[in-house]
Design a protein around this motif. Structure first.
Motif, PDB file in Angstrom:
ATOM      1  N   LEU A 140       0.870  -1.165   0.079  1.00  0.00           N
ATOM      2  CA  LEU A 140      -0.204  -0.092  -0.105  1.00  0.00           C
ATOM      3  C   LEU A 140       0.810   1.363   0.050  1.00  0.00           C
ATOM      4  O   LEU A 140       1.919   1.155   0.801  1.00  0.00           O
ATOM      5  CB  LEU A 140      -1.049  -0.060   1.077  1.00  0.00           C
ATOM      6  CG  LEU A 140      -1.756   1.211   1.486  1.00  0.00           C
ATOM      7  CD1 LEU A 140      -2.598   1.701   0.598  1.00  0.00           C
ATOM      8  CD2 LEU A 140      -2.160   1.150   2.992  1.00  0.00           C
ATOM      9  N   TRP A 141       0.682   1.938  -0.965  1.00  0.00           N
ATOM     10  CA  TRP A 141       1.240   3.548  -0.912  1.00  0.00           C
ATOM     11  C   TRP A 141       0.145   4.356  -0.763  1.00  0.00           C
ATOM     12  O   TRP A 141      -0.947   4.430  -1.379  1.00  0.00           O
ATOM     13  CB  TRP A 141       2.111   3.563  -2.230  1.00  0.00           C
ATOM     14  CG  TRP A 141       3.140   2.775  -2.685  1.00  0.00           C
ATOM     15  CD1 TRP A 141       4.386   2.669  -2.230  1.00  0.00           C
ATOM     16  CD2 TRP A 141       2.993   1.383  -3.300  1.00  0.00           C
ATOM     17  NE1 TRP A 141       5.142   1.716  -2.755  1.00  0.00           N
ATOM     18  CE2 TRP A 141       4.158   0.773  -3.451  1.00  0.00           C
ATOM     19  CE3 TRP A 141       1.712   1.002  -4.228  1.00  0.00           C
ATOM     20  CZ2 TRP A 141       4.361  -0.197  -4.253  1.00  0.00           C
ATOM     21  CZ3 TRP A 141       2.069  -0.112  -5.047  1.00  0.00           C
ATOM     22  CH2 TRP A 141       3.528  -0.799  -4.894  1.00  0.00           C
ATOM     23  N   ASP A 142       0.451   5.624   0.001  1.00  0.00           N
ATOM     24  CA  ASP A 142      -0.264   6.687   0.212  1.00  0.00           C
ATOM     25  C   ASP A 142       0.474   7.874  -0.018  1.00  0.00           C
ATOM     26  O   ASP A 142       1.596   8.246   0.065  1.00  0.00           O
ATOM     27  CB  ASP A 142      -0.433   6.836   1.819  1.00  0.00           C
ATOM     28  CG  ASP A 142      -1.514   5.903   2.311  1.00  0.00           C
ATOM     29  OD1 ASP A 142      -2.526   5.556   1.581  1.00  0.00           O
ATOM     30  OD2 ASP A 142      -1.247   5.415   3.464  1.00  0.00           O
ATOM     31  N   LEU A 143      -0.055   8.796  -0.861  1.00  0.00           N
ATOM     32  CA  LEU A 143       0.705   9.909  -1.478  1.00  0.00           C
ATOM     33  C   LEU A 143      -0.460  11.010  -0.928  1.00  0.00           C
ATOM     34  O   LEU A 143      -1.648  11.066  -1.336  1.00  0.00           O
ATOM     35  CB  LEU A 143       0.655   9.851  -2.995  1.00  0.00           C
ATOM     36  CG  LEU A 143       1.425   8.658  -3.626  1.00  0.00           C
ATOM     37  CD1 LEU A 143       1.202   8.452  -4.908  1.00  0.00           C
ATOM     38  CD2 LEU A 143       2.908   8.843  -3.295  1.00  0.00           C
ATOM     39  N   GLY A 144       0.240  12.305  -0.601  1.00  0.00           N
ATOM     40  CA  GLY A 144      -0.693  13.268  -0.336  1.00  0.00           C
ATOM     41  C   GLY A 144       0.172  14.559  -0.694  1.00  0.00           C
ATOM     42  O   GLY A 144       1.202  14.624  -0.508  1.00  0.00           O
ATOM     43  N   GLN A 145      -0.816  15.671  -1.352  1.00  0.00           N
ATOM     44  CA  GLN A 145       0.043  16.877  -1.690  1.00  0.00           C
ATOM     45  C   GLN A 145      -1.146  18.043  -1.297  1.00  0.00           C
ATOM     46  O   GLN A 145      -2.315  17.938  -1.530  1.00  0.00           O
ATOM     47  CB  GLN A 145       0.210  16.979  -3.077  1.00  0.00           C
ATOM     48  CG  GLN A 145       0.555  18.069  -3.861  1.00  0.00           C
ATOM     49  CD  GLN A 145       1.173  17.839  -5.216  1.00  0.00           C
ATOM     50  OE1 GLN A 145       1.342  16.585  -5.668  1.00  0.00           O
ATOM     51  NE2 GLN A 145       1.024  19.056  -5.859  1.00  0.00           N
ATOM     52  N   PHE A 146      -0.504  19.179  -0.892  1.00  0.00           N
ATOM     53  CA  PHE A 146      -1.557  20.335  -0.616  1.00  0.00           C
ATOM     54  C   PHE A 146      -1.595  20.804  -2.057  1.00  0.00           C
ATOM     55  O   PHE A 146      -1.058  20.836  -2.815  1.00  0.00           O
ATOM     56  CB  PHE A 146      -0.580  21.227   0.225  1.00  0.00           C
ATOM     57  CG  PHE A 146      -0.377  20.892   1.558  1.00  0.00           C
ATOM     58  CD1 PHE A 146      -1.529  20.926   2.607  1.00  0.00           C
ATOM     59  CD2 PHE A 146       0.854  20.685   1.840  1.00  0.00           C
ATOM     60  CE1 PHE A 146      -1.040  20.684   3.838  1.00  0.00           C
ATOM     61  CE2 PHE A 146       1.033  20.284   3.528  1.00  0.00           C
ATOM     62  CZ  PHE A 146       0.110  20.383   4.372  1.00  0.00           C
ATOM     63  N   ILE A 147      -2.790  21.464  -2.159  1.00  0.00           N
ATOM     64  CA  ILE A 147      -3.436  22.052  -3.141  1.00  0.00           C
ATOM     65  C   ILE A 147      -3.455  23.604  -2.953  1.00  0.00           C
ATOM     66  O   ILE A 147      -4.171  23.971  -2.231  1.00  0.00           O
ATOM     67  CB  ILE A 147      -5.001  21.519  -3.308  1.00  0.00           C
ATOM     68  CG1 ILE A 147      -4.973  20.100  -3.644  1.00  0.00           C
ATOM     69  CG2 ILE A 147      -5.507  22.500  -4.608  1.00  0.00           C
ATOM     70  CD1 ILE A 147      -6.516  19.698  -3.827  1.00  0.00           C
ATOM     71  N   VAL A 148      -2.629  24.154  -3.908  1.00  0.00           N
ATOM     72  CA  VAL A 148      -2.182  25.662  -3.688  1.00  0.00           C
ATOM     73  C   VAL A 148      -3.170  26.254  -4.238  1.00  0.00           C
ATOM     74  O   VAL A 148      -3.760  25.973  -5.547  1.00  0.00           O
ATOM     75  CB  VAL A 148      -0.783  25.749  -4.155  1.00  0.00           C
ATOM     76  CG1 VAL A 148      -0.291  27.355  -4.053  1.00  0.00           C
ATOM     77  CG2 VAL A 148       0.171  25.025  -3.806  1.00  0.00           C
ATOM     78  N   LYS A 149      -3.727  27.199  -3.740  1.00  0.00           N
ATOM     79  CA  LYS A 149      -5.047  28.008  -3.891  1.00  0.00           C
ATOM     80  C   LYS A 149      -4.671  29.029  -5.133  1.00  0.00           C
ATOM     81  O   LYS A 149      -5.361  29.406  -6.122  1.00  0.00           O
ATOM     82  CB  LYS A 149      -5.835  28.668  -2.871  1.00  0.00           C
ATOM     83  CG  LYS A 149      -6.383  27.733  -2.094  1.00  0.00           C
ATOM     84  CD  LYS A 149      -7.302  28.695  -0.958  1.00  0.00           C
ATOM     85  CE  LYS A 149      -7.663  27.582  -0.011  1.00  0.00           C
ATOM     86  NZ  LYS A 149      -8.729  26.664  -0.180  1.00  0.00           N
ATOM     87  N   ASP A 150      -3.416  29.591  -5.037  1.00  0.00           N
ATOM     88  CA  ASP A 150      -2.883  30.531  -6.071  1.00  0.00           C
ATOM     89  C   ASP A 150      -1.826  29.798  -7.133  1.00  0.00           C
ATOM     90  O   ASP A 150      -0.821  30.603  -7.339  1.00  0.00           O
ATOM     91  CB  ASP A 150      -2.212  31.866  -5.298  1.00  0.00           C
ATOM     92  CG  ASP A 150      -1.300  31.444  -4.430  1.00  0.00           C
ATOM     93  OD1 ASP A 150      -1.042  30.288  -4.067  1.00  0.00           O
ATOM     94  OD2 ASP A 150      -0.840  32.418  -3.994  1.00  0.00           O
ATOM     95  N   SER A 151      -2.150  28.640  -7.545  1.00  0.00           N
ATOM     96  CA  SER A 151      -1.290  28.049  -8.646  1.00  0.00           C
ATOM     97  C   SER A 151      -1.156  28.837  -9.766  1.00  0.00           C
ATOM     98  O   SER A 151      -2.036  29.425 -10.271  1.00  0.00           O
ATOM     99  CB  SER A 151      -1.679  26.680  -8.726  1.00  0.00           C
ATOM    100  OG  SER A 151      -1.134  25.995  -9.800  1.00  0.00           O
ATOM    101  N   PRO A 152       0.218  28.574 -10.289  1.00  0.00           N
ATOM    102  CA  PRO A 152       0.373  29.593 -11.476  1.00  0.00           C
ATOM    103  C   PRO A 152      -0.251  28.817 -12.743  1.00  0.00           C
ATOM    104  O   PRO A 152      -0.322  29.278 -13.819  1.00  0.00           O
ATOM    105  CB  PRO A 152       1.793  29.536 -11.611  1.00  0.00           C
ATOM    106  CG  PRO A 152       2.293  28.651 -10.695  1.00  0.00           C
ATOM    107  CD  PRO A 152       1.300  28.357  -9.618  1.00  0.00           C
TER     108      PRO A 152
END
Length: 44
Positions: free
Chosen positions: A26-38
């Protein structure tokens, strides 16, 4: 529901590898979602 709506959203993916009918990895990946992404389409 999050306790603090000011915290950033997070994208999460769970990846499973099966052998026969059992989960063997099992692999878990997480990433913040940037609100002001270019990127005009956001994170995805």
């Amino acid at each position: 529901m999050r306790e603090n709506p000011e915290e950033p959203d997070i994208a999460v993916v769970h990846i499973f590898r099966f052998e026969e009918e059992k989960i063997v990895e099992l692999w878990d990946l997480g990433q913040f979602i940037v609100k002001d992404s270019p990127n005009k389409n956001g994170s995805f």
